[in-house]
Design a protein around this motif. Structure first.
Motif, PDB file in Angstrom:
ATOM      1  N   GLN A  95       7.553 -24.903 -22.236  1.00  0.00           N
ATOM      2  CA  GLN A  95       6.953 -24.185 -23.361  1.00  0.00           C
ATOM      3  C   GLN A  95       5.860 -23.219 -22.911  1.00  0.00           C
ATOM      4  N   ASP A  96       5.619 -23.150 -21.622  1.00  0.00           N
ATOM      5  CA  ASP A  96       4.612 -22.233 -21.098  1.00  0.00           C
ATOM      6  C   ASP A  96       5.225 -20.848 -20.869  1.00  0.00           C
ATOM      7  N   PHE A  97       4.404 -19.960 -20.372  1.00  0.00           N
ATOM      8  CA  PHE A  97       4.843 -18.588 -20.120  1.00  0.00           C
ATOM      9  C   PHE A  97       4.761 -18.313 -18.627  1.00  0.00           C
ATOM     10  N   ASP A  98       5.802 -17.695 -18.065  1.00  0.00           N
ATOM     11  CA  ASP A  98       5.843 -17.382 -16.640  1.00  0.00           C
ATOM     12  C   ASP A  98       5.892 -15.871 -16.473  1.00  0.00           C
ATOM     13  N   ASN A 158      15.446 -24.762 -23.182  1.00  0.00           N
ATOM     14  CA  ASN A 158      16.076 -25.776 -24.034  1.00  0.00           C
ATOM     15  C   ASN A 158      17.592 -25.586 -24.156  1.00  0.00           C
ATOM     16  N   TYR A 159      18.146 -24.736 -23.288  1.00  0.00           N
ATOM     17  CA  TYR A 159      19.594 -24.537 -23.156  1.00  0.00           C
ATOM     18  C   TYR A 159      20.224 -23.754 -24.307  1.00  0.00           C
ATOM     19  N   ASP A 219      22.255 -27.504 -31.699  1.00  0.00           N
ATOM     20  CA  ASP A 219      21.227 -27.625 -30.666  1.00  0.00           C
ATOM     21  C   ASP A 219      21.780 -28.447 -29.505  1.00  0.00           C
ATOM     22  N   VAL A 220      21.591 -27.962 -28.293  1.00  0.00           N
ATOM     23  CA  VAL A 220      22.207 -28.594 -27.124  1.00  0.00           C
ATOM     24  C   VAL A 220      21.678 -30.004 -26.906  1.00  0.00           C
ATOM     25  N   TYR A 221      20.364 -30.170 -26.891  1.00  0.00           N
ATOM     26  CA  TYR A 221      19.802 -31.496 -26.636  1.00  0.00           C
ATOM     27  C   TYR A 221      20.162 -32.488 -27.741  1.00  0.00           C
ATOM     28  N   LEU A 254      10.299 -33.700 -32.000  1.00  0.00           N
ATOM     29  CA  LEU A 254       9.747 -33.496 -30.670  1.00  0.00           C
ATOM     30  C   LEU A 254       9.399 -32.040 -30.398  1.00  0.00           C
ATOM     31  N   ARG A 255      10.283 -31.130 -30.807  1.00  0.00           N
ATOM     32  CA  ARG A 255      10.130 -29.720 -30.420  1.00  0.00           C
ATOM     33  C   ARG A 255       9.824 -28.798 -31.577  1.00  0.00           C
ATOM     34  N   GLY A 256       9.997 -29.313 -32.787  1.00  0.00           N
ATOM     35  CA  GLY A 256       9.787 -28.451 -33.935  1.00  0.00           C
ATOM     36  C   GLY A 256      10.871 -27.400 -34.062  1.00  0.00           C
TER      37      GLY A 256
END
Length: 646
Positions: A295-298, A316-317, A531-533, A598-600
């Motif tokens: 959830q961070d930024f790279d 999150n795929y 959703d994949v997960y 968990l992820r909203g």
């Protein structure tokens, strides 16, 4: 000759009966499942559920095999062809090994004059022969239940590939020659040798079609089997050996080469572009997952053209929800992962860490009973060569070199997969099985080499007077069988409760999948992205007949996402881009309540914001107590926005 044919039919009938009863009992006590959703995706592609038409482009098997199974679905769409194929491969391996064990039982437990029919094979001799074969088959059945039960009832194509290679190794090493002792060299003619090697060759090619990467990983063990046989076939460098083993190698390479050419032609054009996307995706997710920031930024990924919204979807795929994530972007991410994460790793430290881990898991950990099975194979071989060849130094040294080569080969393969960071059970367990098959074949080879001809001594009529070499070999065989029986019994005691618990979990998960499938099919004019997960644990029953009409749903980031078949599937429902279809009301999003907690749902809106659109994901409907259907609508039209303005 007639007696040999009679025994061959007898072996097949007995083995078919035992393996068939084993299969029926497994079907009575358990259900047969696809182990993972990978296999169910392959089934859906080849059956026509995925795109509406049976298709061989499943990205996992080579195209000739996929096309053949797809053709079967075109002939009869409701029959579970793919599941039946895997089922037959698994039980077919046990059948072929069982027949070969019966053949070897004739040699080890039946007097020579009975095997050749010299005394008419009376009823007592027949009972003894049948009893010996049944004992061998019962040992095989206990092995199947005690060691391999979980992989027999939860079927996975990669593990099936390993089983095929293991069966081929065993069959090749135990080609019947009809001789013992010093006359037991592989003195078969070129034609007879090639004909008797064809079953093993065909099985290897089938494994190569089913999962080529796995078959190639196992190929060194098969190469050792060929090397051992070639070295024992004298003269080693004679023209006859060149014709036999060189011809067999050419047949194998030709079969692989033709299959690869056909596969390459089938995956040309737009499939070639997608295959590169598929390979880059595998590189990122399987070997360099650290490159994804969660959830961070790279900033490094952004410099490669991967925005924050794309980073979230990749993590999150659910990358199917953003059309910007295509072949070029995935290629950039893969290159960045190799250059950034790969360079930062201390590969020397990784190697030594994995070496210690390899040593540990060879004797401990969650690999039992598979690692114990291989340890048993080495111990039995060491005991055998010491007892049989203690006075034959040349044979003793040769046998020790064989074991050392097997140990070095398995160590190299294990270090290869561990250093790469890819060691799931679907890879490691077949590795154990193929290694054990090689050790079992070598063990029987030693017994045949160390035993002297059976039968009565000169001037005797009582067949019980046998040379000590044969008696020792038979005792070693019985001891090894007893040890394997004990290990399999322990595995059975440990394994059955675990399999029952796993099947209960699968039934629970299956109810969720059936509910989603029924809901989607009840609304045929709407498309649903999953959703994949939330759906990654779904599988299906192996031999279940089902409606093979096109499904109006797909996971939002599966390994077929962005493929030509994926585009064909969306086009069938009037969809060009997933993101547009969601905000236009043509498609909805399915997610489990557990994952939502968990992820909203706010992450869905990030890619839209980057394109200048604000959206709100709101619950539209419920499927059951575990899953909800969400609609993605522009923020100005959302209920939240209307409440605020009102």
């Amino acid at each position: 000759m007639e007696q040999g044919k009679k025994h061959r039919y007898e072996n097949c009938i007995l083995t078919f009966a035992v393996v068939g009863i084993s299969a029926l009992l497994m079907g009575f006590f358990f259900d047969f499942y696809f182990d993972m959703n990978d296999d169910t995706m392959m089934r859906d592609i080849m059956s026509g559920v995925y795109s509406g038409t049976p298709d061989g482009h499943n990205m996992q098997t080579l195209f000739p095999l996929g096309a053949l199974i797809a053709l079967c679905y075109r002939v009869s769409g409701s029959f579970p062809w793919y599941g039946a194929f895997l089922f037959l491969c698994q039980f077919g391996c046990f059948f072929l090994v069982g027949v070969r064990m019966c053949t070897l039982a004739d040699a080890f437990f039946v007097p020579k004059h009975v095997r050749t029919g010299d005394d008419g094979a009376g009823s007592a001799s027949m009972r003894r022969r049948i009893a010996g074969k049944l004992l061998c088959l019962m040992l095989l059945a206990v092995f199947q239940w005690g060691i391999w039960l979980t992989h027999t009832v939860n079927v996975q194509y990669t593990i099936t590939c390993g089983m095929l290679v293991g069966a081929a190794v065993f069959l090749f090493l135990t080609i019947p020659e009809g001789a013992f002792g010093k006359n037991a060299s592989r003195n078969l003619s070129v034609k007879v040798f090639l004909m008797k090697s064809l079953p093993a060759l065909f099985i290897v090619l089938l494994a190569f079609h089913l999962r080529s990467e796995m078959a190639l990983l196992m190929l060194p063990f098969l190469g050792l089997a060929g090397l051992f046989c070639w070295w024992e076939d004298r003269p080693v460098f004679g023209i006859k050996n060149v014709q036999k083993y060189g011809g067999l190698l050419l047949l194998l390479l030709a079969g692989m080469g033709i299959s690869l050419v056909m596969d390459s032609l089938a995956y040309g054009g737009e499939w070639k572009t997608f295959r590169q996307f598929f390979d880059d995706r595998t590189t990122v997710y399987d070997f360099y997952p650290d490159v994804l920031p969660g959830q961070d930024f790279d900033a490094g990924l952004e410099a490669q053209g991967v925005s924050f919204g794309a980073q979230i979807l990749l993590d999150n795929y659910n990358f199917g929800l953003d059309e910007r994530i295509g072949a070029q972007m995935m290629s950039n991410v893969a290159a960045y992962a190799k250059g950034q994460v790969g360079k930062e790793r201390d590969w020397g430290a990784v190697f030594w860490e994995k070496l210690r881990f390899y040593r540990y898991r060879s004797f401990h950990g969650g690999d039992m009973p598979y690692n114990l099975l291989v340890i048993l194979g080495y111990v039995v071989n060491i005991i055998t060569i010491v007892f049989l060849f203690q006075k034959k130094v040349r044979y003793l040294i040769a046998a020790a070199v064989q074991l050392m080569l097997i140990l070095l080969t398995r160590s190299a393969l294990w270090m290869f997969i561990l250093v790469r960071g890819r060691d799931p059970e679907r890879i490691t367990h077949p590795l154990y099985l193929v290694e054990f098959s090689l050790l079992a074949g070598v063990f029987l080879w030693h017994l045949r080499r160390g035993a002297v001809p059976a039968g009565p001594l000169p001037g005797k009529t009582d067949s019980s007077h046998r040379p000590d070499g044969f008696k020792t070999a038979r005792k070693l065989l019985c001891g090894a069988a007893a040890a394997l029986l004990l290990l399999s019994g322990w595995g059975l005691w440990q394994g059955i409760p675990a399999v029952y618990a796993d099947q209960a979990r699968r039934q629970e998960t299956g109810r969720d999948w059936e509910a989603i499938d029924a809901y989607c099919r009840a609304h045929p004019d709407t498309f649903y992205f999953e959703d994949v997960y939330s759906t990654v644990a779904f599988s299906g029953k192996l031999l279940q007949s089902r409606d093979n009409g096109i499904a109006n749903y797909d996971i939002a980031g599966g390994w077929m996402c962005k493929s030509p078949l994926y585009q064909k599937k969306l086009a069938a429902f009037g969809i060009d881009e997933a993101a547009d279809a969601l905000i236009e009301g043509k498609a909805y999003f399915i997610m489990s309540r557990e994952e939502e907690s968990l992820r909203g749902l706010s992450w869905i809106g990030v890619p839209y914001i980057e394109n200048g659109v604000q959206v709100q994901a709101e619950e539209y409907d419920k499927i059951n107590e575990n899953y909800s259907v969400y609609q993605v609508i522009p923020f100005s039209e959302s209920r939240e926005y209307l409440r605020e303005t009102k």
